[in-house]
Write an enzyme that holds these catalytic residues in place. Structure first.
Site, mmCIF file in Angstrom:
data_model
loop_
_atom_site.group_PDB
_atom_site.id
_atom_site.type_symbol
_atom_site.label_atom_id
_atom_site.label_comp_id
_atom_site.label_asym_id
_atom_site.label_seq_id
_atom_site.Cartn_x
_atom_site.Cartn_y
_atom_site.Cartn_z
ATOM 1 N N THR A 282 67.167 81.289 55.740
ATOM 2 C CA THR A 282 67.826 82.186 54.782
ATOM 3 C C THR A 282 69.107 81.592 54.192
ATOM 4 O O THR A 282 69.761 82.244 53.370
ATOM 5 C CB THR A 282 68.199 83.521 55.456
ATOM 6 O OG1 THR A 282 69.091 83.266 56.550
ATOM 7 C CG2 THR A 282 66.970 84.250 55.960
ATOM 8 N N LYS A 283 69.480 80.380 54.606
ATOM 9 C CA LYS A 283 70.757 79.827 54.177
ATOM 10 C C LYS A 283 70.680 79.229 52.767
ATOM 11 O O LYS A 283 69.629 79.179 52.149
ATOM 12 C CB LYS A 283 71.241 78.785 55.192
ATOM 13 C CG LYS A 283 71.551 79.374 56.572
ATOM 14 C CD LYS A 283 72.626 80.450 56.483
ATOM 15 C CE LYS A 283 73.161 80.889 57.849
ATOM 16 N NZ LYS A 283 72.190 81.623 58.667
ATOM 17 N N ASN A 284 71.815 78.737 52.281
ATOM 18 C CA ASN A 284 71.898 78.286 50.889
ATOM 19 C C ASN A 284 71.057 77.043 50.619
ATOM 20 O O ASN A 284 70.540 76.871 49.524
ATOM 21 C CB ASN A 284 73.348 78.046 50.507
ATOM 22 C CG ASN A 284 74.122 79.353 50.397
ATOM 23 O OD1 ASN A 284 73.605 80.417 50.714
ATOM 24 N ND2 ASN A 284 75.352 79.285 49.938
#
Length: 384
Positions: A185-187
């Protein structure tokens, strides 16, 4: 057009053809463990953050744990951090052998409050572990001043803040070490994965050894085309290394980090404009001389203001097939920490309030304009 019968997954990553091709090439090569692509990803990340050393690991949790150990943090030591964080931050401190100490966050920035840090310093305090929450850089001037005055170390939790900058200085470069996450879910993502950056060669070498069973540095190259390398076990280490399969995603994701940030900025600004008239609290304005990583767009749903409690709002959004998140419940609300450390949620009033009212809206470069329209119209339908 989005089929509203399909669930809009919160935090779904944007995976492009280059990553897919790279993963297939890695599988075909037979080298899927820690190898040349991990080394390449480390090089690219080191260059991006302008750090001397970068060590790719299996998770940000591993990065935090090994950073604490490399810094000499252990039994009878105390580490100050925020109650507005994921449990991994606290667990890493516990697994290092140290005692976590909580300093409440600021009500609006949601970052650790330097004034609260000062209240919690004792003779046992050996480190401050600030979390750049949602991608907003902490007040590093004050935190660095406190650390210098009291001769304590700083290890930054940058899980949300890959792109972050504070007064033209990149997050992760203020303390002894900075720790990053590439969770799905990170950038930018490697599915699972983390990174430590540091300018200290001794710390880098310790982390490298501890990450792979405590074997000497040459163990990382023992199957390379340089020829077989004998290794020596010099410490009882862990199995925390990143694989080339994971790095195959990262080496392409990091090349698009600015492009992805720009897309999240567009969505962020659309939310700000479209939701400003509602009786909810939007993210605080971004401070001057900082770059927010724009990882989480957090709103606060307070029943006293909008007539609907947060958990009912969560249910209604989910019923409309829109995935949302809660980042996070305040750490003292979890049973284990209450029972083990005697923490009371009400003693950390700001993080408790945030934890009971916070909602994270979808924010990903994968979102289409229709997706964003759906999030906005559904939210307004529920709250108006």
């Amino acid at each position: 057009m989005r089929d509203k019968n399909n669930f809009l997954i919160f935090g779904s990553p944007l995976i492009e053809e280059e990553e897919i091709d790279e993963v297939l090439e890695t599988l075909k090569s037979g080298w899927i463990g820690t190898g040349p692509k991990v080394a390449r990803f480390e090089e690219l990340f080191r260059e991006y953050k302008k750090a001397k050393y970068a060590i790719a690991l299996g998770s940000c949790t591993a990065a935090l744990h090994l950073s604490l150990l490399a810094a000499g943090i252990g039994k009878d030591d105390e580490v100050i951090t925020t109650p507005m964080t994921f449990c991994a931050t606290i667990n890493a401190i516990i697994h290092s052998g140290a005692t976590p100490v909580l300093a409440d966050c600021d009500r609006h920035t949601m970052n650790i409050d330097p004034a609260e840090i000062l209240k919690k310093i004792t003779k046992k305090t050996k480190a401050i572990l600030p979390v750049h929450f949602a991608g907003r850089p902490c007040n590093m001037d004050e935190i660095c001043d406190i650390a210098k005055e009291h001769n304590i170390k700083i290890i930054e939790d940058c899980a949300h803040a890959i792109e972050g900058e504070y007064k033209n200085r990149k997050t992760g470069t203020f303390g002894e070490m900075g720790c990053f996450s590439f969770y799905v879910t990170k950038n930018i993502i490697t599915a699972e994965g983390g990174m430590v950056i540091t300018n200290n060669e001794e710390y880098a070498n310790k982390i490298k050894v501890l990450a792979l069973h405590g074997m000497s540095k040459d163990a990382w190259k023992r199957f390379s085309d340089e020829g077989f390398k004998h290794y020596e076990v010099i410490s009882p280490g862990f199995k925390y290394n990143m694989t080339d399969l994971q790095a195959s995603l990262g080496i392409h994701q990091i090349k698009r980090i600015d492009k992805y940030w720009e897309r999240r900025k567009e969505i962020w600004e659309r939310y700000n404009s479209a939701l400003s008239d509602l009786h909810i609290e939007l993210p605080s304005p971004i401070e001057a001389n900082t770059k927010h990583s724009l990882h989480l767009y957090t709103i606060l749903i307070d029943k006293k203001r909008c007539g609907l409690c947060r958990d009912e709002f969560l249910k209604r959004m989910t019923d409309h097939n829109i995935g949302i998140g809660v980042h996070y419940r305040s750490i003292p609300t979890h049973r284990y920490y209450r029972e083990t450390y005697g923490w009371k949620p009400e003693d950390y009033s700001n993080s408790f309030y945030i934890g009971e009212t916070t909602v994270s809206l979808p924010l990903s470069p994968k979102l289409t304009e229709t997706d964003v329209d759906d999030v906005i119209s559904t939210l307004r339908q529920i709250l108006c």
